[in-house]
Design an enzyme around this catalytic site. Sequence first.
Site, PDB file in Angstrom:
ATOM      1  N   SER A  40      -8.763 -50.982   8.046  1.00  0.00           N
ATOM      2  CA  SER A  40      -7.545 -51.441   8.620  1.00  0.00           C
ATOM      3  C   SER A  40      -7.307 -52.877   8.720  1.00  0.00           C
ATOM      4  O   SER A  40      -6.208 -53.233   8.738  1.00  0.00           O
ATOM      5  CB  SER A  40      -7.279 -50.798  10.029  1.00  0.00           C
ATOM      6  OG  SER A  40      -8.067 -51.118  10.931  1.00  0.00           O
ATOM      7  N   LYS A  83      -7.418 -54.317  16.297  1.00  0.00           N
ATOM      8  CA  LYS A  83      -6.059 -54.462  15.490  1.00  0.00           C
ATOM      9  C   LYS A  83      -5.503 -55.885  15.853  1.00  0.00           C
ATOM     10  O   LYS A  83      -5.985 -56.549  16.868  1.00  0.00           O
ATOM     11  CB  LYS A  83      -5.280 -53.398  15.983  1.00  0.00           C
ATOM     12  CG  LYS A  83      -5.471 -51.885  15.929  1.00  0.00           C
ATOM     13  CD  LYS A  83      -5.523 -51.590  14.422  1.00  0.00           C
ATOM     14  CE  LYS A  83      -5.964 -50.066  14.256  1.00  0.00           C
ATOM     15  NZ  LYS A  83      -6.297 -49.785  12.955  1.00  0.00           N
TER      16      LYS A  83
END
Length: 191
Positions: A40, A83
Site C-alpha cells: 500500500s 499510511k
Amino acid sequence: MFRSFFVKTISFVGYTVQYGCVAHCAFEYIGEFVSCSGPSMEPTITNHDVVFSERVSRHLCRIQKGDIVIAKSTFDPKMNICKRVIGLEGDKVCTSGPSDIFKTHTYVPRGHVWLEGDNLRNSTDSRSYGPVPYALIQGRVCLKVMRIQSHFLTYTLPQRQNHKLFEFELLPFYVVLEFFFLKQAVQMILS
C-alpha cells in the site's frame, strides 16, 4: 564466597531491571523500529522495509499533512498500519478512488485524521474505513533503513511535499543498531 556470588547476582538483576525500564520508556516515548509489509505504501516504503517510528510528534500533536505514520488498525487492534496523512481535522478530502468517474468529498471530523497509502490502487485506507481517530496514531516515520548495499546500511528520510527521499550511508552494524541509538538517546537526555 556465597555472599560475593549473591551480591553479583543482585547487582546484575538490578542493572537488568534498570536497562529494561529505560528500554521500555525509550520504545514507548521516543520511538521504535518497525518492519512494514504490504504494497500500500509503494514506492516510498516497499514490502519488508524497516522504518524508525518516532513517538514524540504524536505526544506533542505535531502530526502534519504529508507525514507517514504508524497507526493501530481500525479493524484489528493487534495490527498496525503504515499510511500517509492526507487530511487533518476540518480538511476537505476526496473519498473516491482514482478510477472513479464521479468524485465525492467529505470533511475530516474533529480529533481524526485521513490516512491513505501512496499506492492508491492497492491500498485499504480511510477511503474504505473512514477517518482514523488521532489516538490510534502510534508514531511518525522519520527514518527508513534500506537493504544492505556494499557493506553499508543506507538510510532514507521521507520528505513531505514531493515524496522524494534523502539518502545517506553509515558503516555497518546489525543487531546492536537499535540498542546503540537508545543508549545514545538516554545518555543525551541524562546529560
